[in-house]
Motif scaffolding. Structure first.
Motif, PDB file in Angstrom:
ATOM      1  N   TYR A  13       0.843  -1.198   0.000  1.00  0.00           N
ATOM      2  CA  TYR A  13       0.000   0.000   0.000  1.00  0.00           C
ATOM      3  C   TYR A  13       0.878   1.249   0.000  1.00  0.00           C
ATOM      4  N   GLY A  14       0.560   2.207  -0.872  1.00  0.00           N
ATOM      5  CA  GLY A  14       1.317   3.454  -0.924  1.00  0.00           C
ATOM      6  C   GLY A  14       2.759   3.250  -1.330  1.00  0.00           C
ATOM      7  N   VAL A  32      -8.268   2.145  -6.218  1.00  0.00           N
ATOM      8  CA  VAL A  32      -8.441   2.489  -4.795  1.00  0.00           C
ATOM      9  C   VAL A  32      -7.203   3.256  -4.362  1.00  0.00           C
ATOM     10  N   SER A  33      -7.347   4.060  -3.342  1.00  0.00           N
ATOM     11  CA  SER A  33      -6.245   4.883  -2.841  1.00  0.00           C
ATOM     12  C   SER A  33      -5.054   4.000  -2.451  1.00  0.00           C
ATOM     13  N   ILE A  51       3.973  -1.651 -15.605  1.00  0.00           N
ATOM     14  CA  ILE A  51       2.669  -1.210 -15.098  1.00  0.00           C
ATOM     15  C   ILE A  51       1.605  -2.112 -15.701  1.00  0.00           C
ATOM     16  N   ASN A  52       0.816  -2.744 -14.844  1.00  0.00           N
ATOM     17  CA  ASN A  52      -0.223  -3.673 -15.286  1.00  0.00           C
ATOM     18  C   ASN A  52      -1.602  -3.161 -14.881  1.00  0.00           C
ATOM     19  N   ARG A  53      -2.637  -3.651 -15.613  1.00  0.00           N
ATOM     20  CA  ARG A  53      -4.045  -3.298 -15.359  1.00  0.00           C
ATOM     21  C   ARG A  53      -4.284  -1.802 -15.585  1.00  0.00           C
ATOM     22  N   LEU A  54      -3.790  -1.346 -16.719  1.00  0.00           N
ATOM     23  CA  LEU A  54      -3.936   0.082 -17.044  1.00  0.00           C
ATOM     24  C   LEU A  54      -5.379   0.473 -17.319  1.00  0.00           C
ATOM     25  N   GLU A  55      -6.270  -0.508 -17.426  1.00  0.00           N
ATOM     26  CA  GLU A  55      -7.688  -0.161 -17.566  1.00  0.00           C
ATOM     27  C   GLU A  55      -8.239   0.511 -16.313  1.00  0.00           C
ATOM     28  N   ASN A  56      -7.475   0.447 -15.213  1.00  0.00           N
ATOM     29  CA  ASN A  56      -7.889   1.114 -13.974  1.00  0.00           C
ATOM     30  C   ASN A  56      -7.487   2.584 -13.934  1.00  0.00           C
ATOM     31  N   VAL A  57      -6.890   3.081 -15.020  1.00  0.00           N
ATOM     32  CA  VAL A  57      -6.610   4.516 -15.139  1.00  0.00           C
ATOM     33  C   VAL A  57      -7.805   5.162 -15.821  1.00  0.00           C
TER      34      VAL A  57
END
Length: 449
Positions: A13-14, A32-33, A51-57
């Motif tokens: 996290y972070g 999510v934060s 960087i993976n899962r760029l659909e979350n941008v």
């Protein structure tokens, strides 16, 4: 995409608080934060980043928060969207996101997977920004239509393109130049499943004479059925593999220089009529490995040129991989005497080896050391000349269900493997009381299953 075992670091996290981190093999984005792409903003020491899962941008502005172009040490970058994203129809979002993932000029390696945009990122079309790239891999980008002008990159050594069914040409026009030195340092080119690929260049673009792939060593083409043949093979090419292409022949270099080709594989090419090996035999001294499989219309391996002393010109093959034994009767294979390894596979029609092939086997008795016969469903007998194979050490028979008897085998044979053959053969030669077991008792390693 395969991730290293330490990819668990992306679950921290972070993670952006680890400002001195130099390698982040894979960062799995979440909406999510603490797991958004903005975590990368202050990680300025990264030289390797995935960087993976760029659909979350959610948009280009959020993508810009990563500030990739400010990472002055970044040389290796991988950008991935996930498998579930392939069904996405929001190509404009992908294009906007990629536009804003602008890497620094120092980038050497770039990999992009499952990008669903129809066009290249804006920064990819500016050769000054991607000037230093040495390796590019693009895969599963099913909507991408026009590639950037990779042929102008002066340091590019590796280019891999897979599963991009809408790309029609490898290189497009750039700044009005119609002729130029294409891919000046490219050494390895792998192209797979580009079903719409028609030509090497967009109409009107031409490489300078003799300057297409001047440094290419390996060329791998798979499932490119519409692609036109190369005007000539690159002058330094050592390894060529073509599978499921529409080519009718190979065009060797028109000059008189030696051809450095060491390995040639032609597989599942129904349009191939001729492979002009005999024509160029004096220049093919380096060729050691040859595969010809599933080329049903192949009728010729070329003809010897009258000006050459063919008695002193032979292919010096070590390895030969075929599915149709009749090609062994075509010159220059008919006269080969150096063969060490022969593999005959996947043929349901061959029942026996005719007399001409029996005679051919006699030409390689002193060199052949390894023979594999695999999935010849109708084969009932092996060459009767086997006993004279003075160099044969390994014989493997896999899935030859009609074979019931073995000929006399050479005394030098060290290993015999038989699997998937007729029950009668197992009974005759099996170690549990086989009536003909004594005929193969001289072989140190025997496996009959």
């Amino acid at each position: 995409m395969k991730f290293p075992e330490n990819s668990y670091i992306s679950s921290i996290y972070g993670i952006g608080k680890l400002k001195s981190l130099s390698e982040l093999y894979i960062f799995n984005l979440r909406d999510v934060s603490g797991y958004r792409i903005g975590e990368l903003k202050n990680m300025t020491d990264l030289y390797k980043l995935g960087i993976n899962r760029l659909e979350n941008v959610k948009d280009g502005e959020e993508a810009r928060n990563a500030q990739l172009c400010e990472k002055r040490r970044l040389t290796d970058l991988t950008l991935c969207w996930s498998d579930i994203h392939i069904d996405s129809t929001n190509k404009y979002l992908d294009e906007n996101v990629l536009d804003n993932l602008h890497p620094p000029k120092c980038l050497r390696k770039l990999k992009i997977e499952r990008y669903m945009g129809a066009r290249s990122a804006i920064w990819m079309n500016n050769v000054n920004w991607i000037f230093n790239l040495e390796e590019i891999v693009l895969s599963d980008c099913s909507e991408w239509e026009t590639l950037p002008s990779f042929g102008h990159l002066p340091f590019l050594k590796l280019l891999e393109l897979y599963d991009m069914p809408k790309v029609k040409w490898l290189e497009s026009k750039f700044n009005g130049n119609d002729r130029y030195r294409a891919f000046p340092l490219l050494e390895k080119l792998y192209i797979g499943r580009l079903e719409a690929l028609e030509d090497w260049f967009e109409a009107g673009v031409t490489a300078e004479e003799g300057c297409l792939f001047p440094c290419l060593i390996q060329l791998y083409l798979v499932d490119c059925s519409k692609l036109k043949e190369l005007p000539s093979l690159p002058p330094k090419l050592k390894s060529l593999e073509i599978r499921s292409t529409g080519w009718k022949t190979l065009n060797f270099c028109s000059n008189s220089n030696p051809i450095p080709l060491e390995s040639l594989e032609v597989f599942d090419c129904p349009n191939i009529i001729s492979l002009p090996l005999a024509d160029e035999i004096a220049r093919l001294a380096a060729l050691r490995s040859l595969t010809i499989r599933y080329c049903p219309n192949l009728i010729s391996l070329g003809r010897y040129r009258q000006v050459e002393d063919t008695n002193n010109c032979q292919l010096m093959l070590n390895d030969l991989h075929i599915n149709d034994p009749s090609v062994l009767l075509m010159e220059p294979l008919r006269s080969i005497a150096s063969l060490k390894r022969l593999i005959i596979v996947h043929n349901d029609e061959v029942v026996s080896f005719p007399n001409e092939l029996e005679q051919w086997f006699l030409t390689v008795t002193s060199s052949l050391s390894y023979l594999i016969i695999y999935k010849l469903k109708s084969l009932q007998c092996l060459p009767s000349t086997f006993e004279s194979f003075s160099s044969l050490q390994y014989l493997q028979l896999f899935d030859v269900p009609m074979l019931r008897e073995l000929p006399n085998l050479p005394p030098a044979l060290k290993r015999l493997e038989i699997e998937g053959c007729h029950r009668e053969l197992k009974e005759r030669y099996g170690e549990d009381g086989g009536s003909d077991r004594h005929k193969i008792a001289h072989i140190p390693d025997i496996f009959i299953r």
